[in-house]
Design a protein around this motif. Structure first.
Motif: not given
Length: 321
Positions: A38-49, A56-62
């Protein structure tokens, strides 16, 4: 294999599914949720290009996921691959490079890259073993896409060797199932046949036009079976070389069209358009490596086609007719 301890995938694991809105990514999300993750990260294209390196780097680091599944890719059939060659090689190279390097920078130890059976040479011995990679020329119609996928495999191998990561690659055969792309200008052969057969039946046509000669042989895997294989490998901490994922069985395009017509209930005749390309003569994967690990596909082709047709009807008409 790496000498580092292999993290075990468990209910508390934080998991990123890149490309979660696509056919493969959505199947992975279904499979993981069904297993209690239940700890899934599933960002849409609008949420993560995924083409934006900094994003991408910022998202993964965060977010710092424990696991990453790379199911994101620009995909299409023969027409799309052969027409948009620059788009296919550029976008796929950028997506995988951003995710693999970004995951490494964020300290992600476990990652799975999903490739494609088109990475193998056009005229491979059959069935195709994993070691046949880079043993001959590729199929020209989808060479840019294949080269991008080969680069993804080598990215994973290189980060494993240089940094001790456990980034594994799986090579699915031709996929189909819920959330497929049924656009006739961009889809693969099976969803295209489902749409063409369904619409021919609705119009009262008496023939179905199929590209090529009908003689090439193809293997098809229901996408939820692929998702099951991916989770199976991650849960067992697989840390070896690339793995083919398929059924180990293939059919001719003629046999495929006949099966689709039978499922849809279209009793017309098939007309082959020999002016259109056949593509690779045969692509049957050797799945003995995966079978030896204890996993086998479960969904018979006709059952999978029926489920896919129901998905098409639900998405395009609201009901099966």
């Amino acid at each position: 294999m790496s000498s580092q301890a292999i993290p075990v995938l468990g209910p508390s694991s934080k998991i990123l599914v890149a490309g979660a809105r696509g056919m493969v990514g959505s199947a992975l999300v279904r499979r993981l949720k069904a297993a209690g993750y239940d700890r899934l990260l599933a960002p849409s294209r609008a949420e993560l290009d995924l083409l934006d390196q900094r994003a991408v780097f910022d998202y993964l680091a965060r977010e710092r996921p424990d696991y990453v599944f790379i199911a994101a890719a620009k995909v299409g059939g023969i027409l799309a691959n052969n027409t948009y060659r620059a788009d296919f090689i550029y976008q796929n190279l950028v997506i995988e490079a951003n995710l693999v390097h970004g995951a490494h920078l964020a300290g992600v130890q476990r990652l799975m890259f999903l490739g494609s059976s088109c990475i193998y040479p056009r005229d491979c011995p059959q069935p195709i073993k994993e070691e046949y990679l880079l043993s001959g020329p590729l199929e020209q119609t989808n060479e840019p896409y294949a080269i991008a996928k080969i680069a993804g495999i080598k990215l994973c191998e290189s980060y494993n060797l240089q940094y001790g990561r456990q980034y594994v690659s799986v090579m699915p055969t031709n996929l189909y199932g819920p959330n497929d792309n049924y656009d006739l200008n961009h889809s693969h052969v099976l969803p295209a046949l489902i749409r063409k057969s369904h619409e021919a039946k609705q119009r009262g046509d008496r023939r179905l036009v199929v590209w090529g000669s009908g003689q090439p042989r193809r293997e098809f895997l229901y996408v939820d079976d692929l998702a099951d294989a991916c989770v199976f490998l991650m849960e067992r901490g697989y840390d070896g070389p690339l793995v083919n994922v398929g059924t180990g069985q293939d059919v001719t395009i003629r046999e495929l069209a006949e099966t689709v017509m039978r499922v849809v209930g279209f009793d017309g005749v098939i007309e082959f358009d020999a002016s259109k390309p056949d593509g690779t003569p045969r692509k049957l994967l050797d799945v003995s490596r995966l079978h030896a690990l204890g996993w086998h596909a479960r969904t018979p082709l006709e059952e999978g086609i029926r489920l896919s047709w129901q998905d098409f009807c639900a998405r395009h008409e609201g009901e099966v007719r």
